[in-house]
Design a protein around this motif. Structure first.
Motif, mmCIF file in Angstrom:
data_model
loop_
_atom_site.group_PDB
_atom_site.id
_atom_site.type_symbol
_atom_site.label_atom_id
_atom_site.label_comp_id
_atom_site.label_asym_id
_atom_site.label_seq_id
_atom_site.Cartn_x
_atom_site.Cartn_y
_atom_site.Cartn_z
ATOM 1 N N ALA A 44 0.843 -1.201 0.000
ATOM 2 C CA ALA A 44 0.000 0.000 0.000
ATOM 3 C C ALA A 44 0.877 1.249 0.000
ATOM 4 C CB ALA A 44 -0.916 -0.012 1.223
ATOM 5 N N HIS A 45 0.255 2.386 -0.285
ATOM 6 C CA HIS A 45 1.010 3.651 -0.287
ATOM 7 C C HIS A 45 1.661 3.890 1.071
ATOM 8 C CE1 HIS A 45 -0.140 4.934 -4.291
ATOM 9 N NE2 HIS A 45 -1.345 4.479 -4.031
ATOM 10 N N LEU A 46 0.951 3.521 2.138
ATOM 11 C CA LEU A 46 1.519 3.677 3.484
ATOM 12 C C LEU A 46 2.816 2.876 3.610
ATOM 13 C CD1 LEU A 46 1.444 4.457 6.476
ATOM 14 C CD2 LEU A 46 -0.212 2.622 6.863
ATOM 15 N N VAL A 177 -10.416 10.440 -13.377
ATOM 16 C CA VAL A 177 -9.165 9.671 -13.466
ATOM 17 C C VAL A 177 -8.103 10.495 -14.185
ATOM 18 C CG1 VAL A 177 -10.185 7.359 -13.404
ATOM 19 C CG2 VAL A 177 -9.964 8.534 -15.593
ATOM 20 N N GLY A 178 -6.844 10.174 -13.907
ATOM 21 C CA GLY A 178 -5.750 10.965 -14.454
ATOM 22 C C GLY A 178 -5.336 10.554 -15.848
ATOM 23 N N ARG A 179 -5.553 9.291 -16.184
ATOM 24 C CA ARG A 179 -5.107 8.828 -17.507
ATOM 25 C C ARG A 179 -6.233 8.094 -18.225
ATOM 26 N NH1 ARG A 179 -0.080 6.570 -14.749
ATOM 27 N NH2 ARG A 179 -0.902 7.802 -13.060
ATOM 28 N N GLY A 311 -6.276 -0.445 -8.768
ATOM 29 C CA GLY A 311 -6.778 -1.038 -7.522
ATOM 30 C C GLY A 311 -5.650 -1.449 -6.599
ATOM 31 N N ARG A 312 -5.909 -2.463 -5.778
ATOM 32 C CA ARG A 312 -4.956 -2.901 -4.773
ATOM 33 C C ARG A 312 -3.823 -3.729 -5.379
ATOM 34 N NH1 ARG A 312 -5.000 0.439 -1.486
ATOM 35 N NH2 ARG A 312 -5.993 0.308 0.531
ATOM 36 N N VAL A 313 -2.617 -3.594 -4.808
ATOM 37 C CA VAL A 313 -1.480 -4.424 -5.213
ATOM 38 C C VAL A 313 -1.166 -5.346 -4.036
ATOM 39 C CG1 VAL A 313 0.932 -4.427 -5.921
ATOM 40 C CG2 VAL A 313 -0.597 -2.610 -6.708
HETATM 41 N N1 LIG Z 1 -6.928 9.124 4.889
HETATM 42 C C1 LIG Z 1 -6.908 7.830 5.143
HETATM 43 O O1 LIG Z 1 -7.215 7.359 6.241
HETATM 44 C C2 LIG Z 1 -6.506 6.909 4.044
HETATM 45 C C3 LIG Z 1 -6.875 5.561 4.042
HETATM 46 C C4 LIG Z 1 -6.532 4.771 2.947
HETATM 47 C C5 LIG Z 1 -5.802 5.329 1.902
HETATM 48 N N2 LIG Z 1 -5.428 6.635 1.977
HETATM 49 C C6 LIG Z 1 -4.690 7.277 0.905
HETATM 50 O O2 LIG Z 1 -5.572 7.424 -0.183
HETATM 51 C C7 LIG Z 1 -4.823 7.478 -1.387
HETATM 52 C C8 LIG Z 1 -5.406 6.517 -2.382
HETATM 53 O O3 LIG Z 1 -5.203 5.208 -1.928
HETATM 54 P P1 LIG Z 1 -5.569 3.986 -2.865
HETATM 55 O O4 LIG Z 1 -5.283 2.780 -2.102
HETATM 56 O O5 LIG Z 1 -6.894 4.184 -3.482
HETATM 57 O O6 LIG Z 1 -4.453 4.178 -3.998
HETATM 58 P P2 LIG Z 1 -4.474 3.751 -5.534
HETATM 59 O O7 LIG Z 1 -5.386 2.587 -5.720
HETATM 60 O O8 LIG Z 1 -3.071 3.626 -5.956
HETATM 61 O O9 LIG Z 1 -5.177 4.990 -6.232
HETATM 62 C C9 LIG Z 1 -4.629 6.271 -6.169
HETATM 63 C C10 LIG Z 1 -4.840 7.014 -7.476
HETATM 64 O O10 LIG Z 1 -3.959 8.141 -7.461
HETATM 65 C C11 LIG Z 1 -3.503 8.373 -8.768
HETATM 66 N N3 LIG Z 1 -2.041 8.304 -8.700
HETATM 67 C C12 LIG Z 1 -1.285 7.345 -8.204
HETATM 68 N N4 LIG Z 1 0.023 7.633 -8.289
HETATM 69 C C13 LIG Z 1 0.090 8.802 -8.847
HETATM 70 C C14 LIG Z 1 1.154 9.629 -9.216
HETATM 71 N N5 LIG Z 1 2.425 9.292 -8.987
HETATM 72 N N6 LIG Z 1 0.866 10.762 -9.814
HETATM 73 C C15 LIG Z 1 -0.395 11.109 -10.024
HETATM 74 N N7 LIG Z 1 -1.454 10.370 -9.682
HETATM 75 C C16 LIG Z 1 -1.215 9.225 -9.105
HETATM 76 C C17 LIG Z 1 -4.016 7.276 -9.650
HETATM 77 O O11 LIG Z 1 -5.172 7.732 -10.284
HETATM 78 P P3 LIG Z 1 -5.161 8.282 -11.776
HETATM 79 O O12 LIG Z 1 -4.330 7.358 -12.618
HETATM 80 O O13 LIG Z 1 -6.576 8.291 -12.129
HETATM 81 O O14 LIG Z 1 -4.552 9.656 -11.671
HETATM 82 C C18 LIG Z 1 -4.453 6.195 -8.691
HETATM 83 O O15 LIG Z 1 -5.547 5.469 -9.183
HETATM 84 C C19 LIG Z 1 -3.373 7.199 -0.984
HETATM 85 O O16 LIG Z 1 -2.711 8.433 -0.844
HETATM 86 C C20 LIG Z 1 -3.497 6.525 0.368
HETATM 87 O O17 LIG Z 1 -2.343 6.713 1.160
HETATM 88 C C21 LIG Z 1 -5.784 7.429 3.004
#
Ligand SMILES: NC(=O)c1ccc[n+]([C@@H]2O[C@H](COP(=O)([O-])OP(=O)(O)OC[C@H]3O[C@@H](n4cnc5c(N)ncnc54)[C@H](OP(=O)(O)O)[C@@H]3O)[C@@H](O)[C@H]2O)c1
Length: 318
Positions: A44-46, A177-179, A311-313
């Motif tokens: 995850a991003h974390l 979405v970004g792309r 989605g999720r990895v």
């Molecule tokens: N606040 C909280 O409690 C909480 C809980 C869970 C997750 N989060 C955070 O929420 C965010 C999304 O999590 P997720 O699991 O849904 O992640 P994810 O599935 O990777 O989705 C994030 C989206 O961000 C865009 N993205 C990713 N990398 C990028 C980059 N380098 N440059 C520009 N756009 C990028 C992409 O969308 P596009 O291709 O459409 O641009 C991607 O689909 C993360 O920052 C995560 O840490 C926060």
């Protein structure tokens, strides 16, 4: 498994470098802890923030990252042997060794039983996106039937579930979405729009709420589309962790910026997230998952970092 057996683990030796796949002894069971044969672990991003040394809570090195996983109980005073458990919390992958290993010794309270037969990759993936989506839509943004809601990162894990939860709440949903390649991955419940083409015209007029999972310029553009007294729930910052506001414009716009924090809201959304696991397993909700072996961590990290992943990895450790 016998005492002294070896097990694979991804070990982080230096912040900013990727963990190395090594063989090490299986952790020795001890009271208050559950030994788990991990079957799947989330990337995850974390976890990437921890690997980069860019999070507020970091482990002493060397350490095994991985804040969430799923596996089978091998030894425990608390949980039945052979049971399928999700492991997370209690500092896993942050203050203590986490889930990127064949075996993990976790505090008993970090293991939660999941229904037998659940896909381990789904079991270790659903809680954060499901709980965050629920918290963002219901607890923070307070979405009501008939409202217009814009979700950014709508093909991502949190974003795609947020689209589905908001649509179920009766909202008209626009998914950004970004792309272009991701347009087809936005759940059908939303109208999909490309971030580069975001405008009042493209989304059909002002929206009542934004749920932003991306941050950066997309957040800035989305803010301009919210009606006065509307709400913006801030979830993530994959596209940029800094954000500045012009105070005069901000006051004039009269839009509330509201943080979503699953760490503080985990308990209040737990029952809803667990219910969503059943709906995900039954195919009533969808959460895309990309799977790879631990030897392909570098590729998985790259896909997540660049935003190419859908989605999720998940690391497949079975
Ligand atoms: N606040 C909280 O409690 C909480 C809980 C869970 C997750 N989060 C955070 O929420 C965010 C999304 O999590 P997720 O699991 O849904 O992640 P994810 O599935 O990777 O989705 C994030 C989206 O961000 C865009 N993205 C990713 N990398 C990028 C980059 N380098 N440059 C520009 N756009 C990028 C992409 O969308 P596009 O291709 O459409 O641009 C991607 O689909 C993360 O920052 C995560 O840490 C926060």
């Amino acid at each position: 498994m016998t005492s002294g057996s070896l097990s694979r683990a991804l070990v982080l030796e230096e912040f900013g470098a990727l963990p190395r796949l090594v063989s090490r002894p299986v952790p020795e069971p001890r009271p208050g802890h559950t030994l788990v044969r991990m079957l799947a672990a989330q990337v995850a991003h974390l976890d990437l923030n921890v690997v980069d040394g860019a999070f507020g809570i970091l482990p002493d090195l060397p350490a095994v990252p991985g804040t969430t996983g799923c596996g089978v109980v091998l030894a425990s005073d608390t949980h039945p042997e052979g049971a399928l458990v999700r492991v997370d919390g209690k500092g896993l992958g942050l203050r203590r060794d986490g889930c990127w290993a064949d075996h993990a010794l976790v505090p008993d309270a970090a293991a939660t039983l999941v229904p037998d037969g659940t896909d381990p990759a789904l079991a270790c993936s659903f809680f954060s996106p499901a709980g965050t989506a629920w918290a963002a839509v219901h607890s923070v943004a307070g979405v009501r039937a008939g409202e217009r809601v814009l979700v950014t990162g709508a093909a991502g894990a949190v974003g795609s579930l947020t689209v589905q939860v908001a649509a179920r709440a009766g909202a008209e949903v626009i998914g950004v979405v970004g792309r272009a390649a991701k347009l087809d991955h936005v759940p059908a419940a939303a109208k999909a729009v490309l971030a580069a083409e975001l405008s009042a015209e493209a989304v059909g007029g002002p929206v009542d709420a934004v749920i932003d999972t991306v941050g950066g310029p997309v957040l800035r553009d989305a803010l301009g589309l919210v009606r006065p007294r509307g709400r913006v729930a801030l979830v993530g910052y994959t596209a940029g962790r800094e954000f500045s506001v012009d105070l005069a414009d901000f006051l004039l716009a009269d839009v509330s910026l509201l943080p979503v924090n699953l760490m503080t809201r985990g308990r209040e959304v737990a029952a809803d997230a667990e219910r969503m696991l059943g709906e995900l397993a039954a195919g009533e909700l969808t959460l895309p998952i990309e799977r790879c072996g631990p030897d392909r961590l570098a590729e998985a990290v790259e896909r997540l970092r660049t935003g190419e992943a859908v989605g999720r990895v998940v690391l497949d450790l079975a």
